[in-house]
Each structure stands twice: as C-alpha cells, then as structure tokens.
Write a protein that holds these residues in place. Structure first.
Motif, short mmCIF file in Angstrom:
data_model
loop_
_atom_site.label_atom_id
_atom_site.label_comp_id
_atom_site.label_asym_id
_atom_site.label_seq_id
_atom_site.Cartn_x
_atom_site.Cartn_y
_atom_site.Cartn_z
N GLY A 153 6.72 -2.60 -2.80
CA GLY A 153 6.03 -1.69 -3.72
C GLY A 153 6.42 -0.41 -3.81
O GLY A 153 7.55 -0.05 -3.14
N VAL A 154 5.53 0.57 -4.59
CA VAL A 154 5.91 2.02 -4.71
C VAL A 154 4.57 2.82 -4.30
O VAL A 154 3.61 2.30 -4.62
CB VAL A 154 6.58 2.28 -5.97
N VAL A 155 5.07 4.00 -3.94
CA VAL A 155 3.96 4.97 -3.89
C VAL A 155 4.64 6.22 -4.66
O VAL A 155 5.84 6.43 -4.39
CB VAL A 155 3.60 5.54 -2.52
N THR A 156 3.88 6.78 -5.51
CA THR A 156 4.23 7.89 -6.28
C THR A 156 3.62 9.04 -6.44
O THR A 156 2.11 9.05 -6.08
CB THR A 156 4.58 7.47 -7.62
N THR A 157 4.10 10.28 -6.65
CA THR A 157 3.08 11.23 -7.15
C THR A 157 3.00 11.38 -8.73
O THR A 157 4.00 10.77 -9.47
CB THR A 157 3.89 12.81 -6.82
N LEU A 158 1.86 11.93 -9.15
CA LEU A 158 1.66 11.93 -10.61
C LEU A 158 1.38 13.25 -11.19
O LEU A 158 0.90 14.20 -10.35
CB LEU A 158 0.35 11.20 -10.95
N LEU B 177 -0.20 2.24 -2.03
CA LEU B 177 0.95 1.18 -2.25
C LEU B 177 0.88 0.32 -3.34
O LEU B 177 0.38 -0.73 -3.14
CB LEU B 177 1.25 0.60 -0.84
N GLU B 178 1.23 0.82 -4.45
CA GLU B 178 0.94 -0.03 -5.78
C GLU B 178 1.95 -1.13 -5.55
O GLU B 178 3.27 -1.20 -5.46
CB GLU B 178 1.51 0.90 -6.85
N ILE B 179 1.55 -2.39 -5.86
CA ILE B 179 2.27 -3.58 -5.62
C ILE B 179 1.44 -5.02 -6.58
O ILE B 179 0.38 -4.92 -6.87
CB ILE B 179 1.93 -3.97 -4.06
N ALA B 180 2.46 -5.75 -6.69
CA ALA B 180 1.84 -6.90 -7.47
C ALA B 180 1.44 -8.08 -6.60
O ALA B 180 1.75 -7.72 -5.19
CB ALA B 180 3.18 -7.65 -8.39
N GLY B 181 0.70 -9.11 -6.82
CA GLY B 181 0.31 -10.05 -5.93
C GLY B 181 -0.63 -11.06 -6.67
O GLY B 181 -0.65 -11.29 -7.79
N GLU B 182 -1.36 -11.73 -5.70
CA GLU B 182 -2.61 -12.75 -6.26
C GLU B 182 -3.69 -12.53 -5.40
O GLU B 182 -3.84 -11.92 -4.19
CB GLU B 182 -1.88 -14.23 -5.81
N LEU C 120 -9.66 -8.52 -13.05
CA LEU C 120 -9.05 -7.67 -11.84
C LEU C 120 -7.60 -7.39 -11.93
O LEU C 120 -6.85 -8.06 -12.20
CB LEU C 120 -9.53 -8.30 -10.36
N GLY C 121 -7.28 -6.19 -11.13
CA GLY C 121 -5.90 -5.88 -11.01
C GLY C 121 -5.66 -4.51 -10.08
O GLY C 121 -6.36 -4.56 -9.20
N ASP C 122 -4.53 -4.07 -10.24
CA ASP C 122 -4.14 -2.94 -9.44
C ASP C 122 -4.35 -2.99 -7.97
O ASP C 122 -5.03 -2.26 -7.39
CB ASP C 122 -5.21 -1.79 -9.90
N LEU C 123 -3.56 -3.90 -7.47
CA LEU C 123 -3.39 -4.11 -5.96
C LEU C 123 -2.68 -2.90 -5.21
O LEU C 123 -1.92 -2.45 -5.59
CB LEU C 123 -2.91 -5.57 -5.62
N HIS C 124 -3.29 -2.64 -4.15
CA HIS C 124 -2.83 -1.75 -3.06
C HIS C 124 -2.67 -2.60 -1.79
O HIS C 124 -3.24 -3.18 -1.25
CB HIS C 124 -3.64 -0.58 -2.85
N ALA C 125 -1.22 -2.51 -1.37
CA ALA C 125 -1.18 -2.89 -0.06
C ALA C 125 -1.88 -2.24 1.17
O ALA C 125 -2.10 -2.81 1.97
CB ALA C 125 0.48 -3.02 0.10
N VAL C 126 -1.86 -0.89 0.80
CA VAL C 126 -2.42 -0.33 1.70
C VAL C 126 -2.83 1.14 1.05
O VAL C 126 -2.18 1.70 0.24
CB VAL C 126 -1.70 0.07 2.88
#
Length: 301
Positions: free
Chosen positions: A87-92, A194-199, A177-183
C-alpha cells in the motif's frame, strides 16, 4: 450457495444510488475494495498534487437490505478483513497540522508476514475500514466525508470482530464500505493511513424497535458513539449525547447520573483530526461493556 462478492463501487452515499446487490437479514457478503486513490497513487512518482479527488475514497456497494426502513438500525458485523501486500502512505496538499512544513511525498509500504516495512522499522498491521455507511436521508455525501450516516469515519476500531450500528435513513439502507487501511494511528495526522486494497466479510442484519442518531460501534471491550463536526467541541457534544442516551435507556438512569458515570469511565478518543482540511473532525466516546445490559440489544446477545 457460493460466496457473494460485491465489486461495484460508488463515490457518494445517496438514496438515488441503484443497489448492486440485495441482502436479507443475516446475510454474509464479501466486499472487494479499491484503495482510497482508486489505484492511481502507487509509486513514489505518483503525487497527490496531481490526483483528481473526484475519484477518491471509492466505497463498494450499495447493498439493499430487505426489511430495513428509516428509524431502524442496520447491524454490520466485521467478520474478517484481508488486505493486499503493498500500500502507500502519502502527504496531502494543505492537509494536517504540519502540512505547511512538509513536502508532498508518496511512500510505498510492503507488508511481509503481517508486518509493515517502514524504513528500518517493522510494525504489525491491524486492518481497519475507513469508509462505511448507509445512504443519508437527503441529498448525497461524498465518500471522503463523514456524517450521521457513517461515511469516512476513519475509526481504527472498525476492524475484525467489531460490530457497527448505523441509523437507517432510507428504505433498504443502501450499505457500502471501502477505504481500507492496513494500519493507522488515531488522528490520521497527515491525512492518510496505510492506504490499501482488500476484501471485507460483513454480516448484515436489521434491528427494529431501537433507534440511534449517530453510528455506534461495539468491540469486545467497549461501546463507542461516533460523531463529527467542523470543530472539536461540537463533535464531542454529539458523541457524548449519543452515549448518554444509550446509557440512560439501557441502565435506567437519568441524564445526570449517566453524565457523572461517563466522566468516571468513558474515554474520548480522536478518529481523525488532520486539520486543516475540508473533512470534519471525528471523535468517539467509549464506555466499558456490561455483560448484563448491552447498550444496544440484538436479542441473542
């Protein structure tokens, strides 16, 4: 019957959204989700300065839940969350308390054996659902924003084993629902986890004869009332009022006794506080569970 997997997605919660699936009381469904950037921010060269936020925070759904009517409570049990290995973490731009001193950076993060790899550190992932809710009674709310319908609450306690209670506002609820974060840390300071795809596997059911004004979350240890507002005092008041009402109804106490008890036992926690940004501040007020008197009764509990 095989596993029912929902893959269609939307960018706003609204009563006008056409359902992509129907569920009956007690159905379990799997929601396949995109990350909050719809897969468009992947590499260090992919910066949020060029991202089109019209495609942010897709939510998978909506699902029409049979028998759900305005005034009911939709129960969403989070049975499992499975995330990708990267996944990714970013500044906005302009988002978060330190945004004026930070560069815009995208940092891909690998997950190996359940551990996020950040520079020379490793730490365990704890997947959570950032966006989850039902259609609001009026108009539409973009998936990047929260409200009393749920939406982008970014509460890290919405994880495997938690049960979310949502106030049904339109026929069928129209759950997504959506917008999963691994942490993610409480507050989500830079605006991303930690923006990420999943189920996500979710069991949906409907409660009649009970009502709530704001989303309520049940974990193994606590009950939480979640609310949002532009400013902290307003968000706190809304969440505290919801918790106070639940305690009064379940315990048979008056408002003042409930208030006194909350001052002794309830914790106020921040879900998201990445101001300055357009998204409201989100808080949760948590109270320890009593086995003999649940704040929301599901009958079998």
């Amino acid at each position: 019957m095989g596993k029912r997997i929902i893959t269609d997605f939307l960018y706003q919660f609204a009563a006008t959204n056409k359902p992509v699936a129907h569920a009956v009381n007690g159905d379990t469904l799997t929601f396949k989700t995109r990350d909050c950037f719809s897969g468009r921010i992947v590499n260090p060269t992919d910066l949020t300065t060029t991202f089109n936020y019209d495609s942010a925070n897709p939510a998978t759904g909506p699902v029409f839940v049979e028998t759900a009517q305005p005034g009911d409570i939709l129960v969403a049990e989070i049975l499992d969350i499975r995330v990708a290995q990267r996944g990714v973490v970013t500044t906005l731009p302009g988002c978060g308390p330190l945004s004026d001193t930070q560069e815009i950076r995208t940092k891909p993060i690998d997950i190996i054996d359940g551990m996020a790899q950040f520079n020379d550190l490793q730490f365990p992932v704890e997947p959570m659902v950032g966006v989850i809710g039902v259609a609001p009674a009026n108009g539409e709310v973009r998936c990047g924003f929260p409200g009393n319908h749920g939406g982008n609450m970014d509460c890290k306690q919405i994880k495997k084993g938690a049960v979310l209670y949502l106030p049904v506002q339109v026929e069928g609820a129209l759950f997504a629902l959506g917008d999963l974060h691994a942490v993610m840390g409480d507050g989500e300071l830079c605006g991303t986890g930690l923006e990420i795809a999943g189920e996500v596997d979710v069991r949906l059911s409907v409660l009649k004869g009970q009502s709530i004004a704001w989303p309520v979350l049940e974990t193994p240890e606590k009950w939480y009332a979640l609310a949002n507002a532009e400013h902290y005092p307003d968000a706190l008041k809304r969440a505290a009022e919801q918790m106070q009402s639940l305690i009064c109804n379940a315990y048979g106490w008056d408002l003042t006794d409930a208030y006194l008890y909350m001052s002794l036992q309830s914790d106020t926690e921040i879900c998201q506080a990445c101001k300055p940004c357009l998204v409201d501040l989100i808080v949760r007020v948590g109270t320890p569970k009593r086995s003999d008197k649940p704040l929301i009764s599901r009958g079998e509990a």
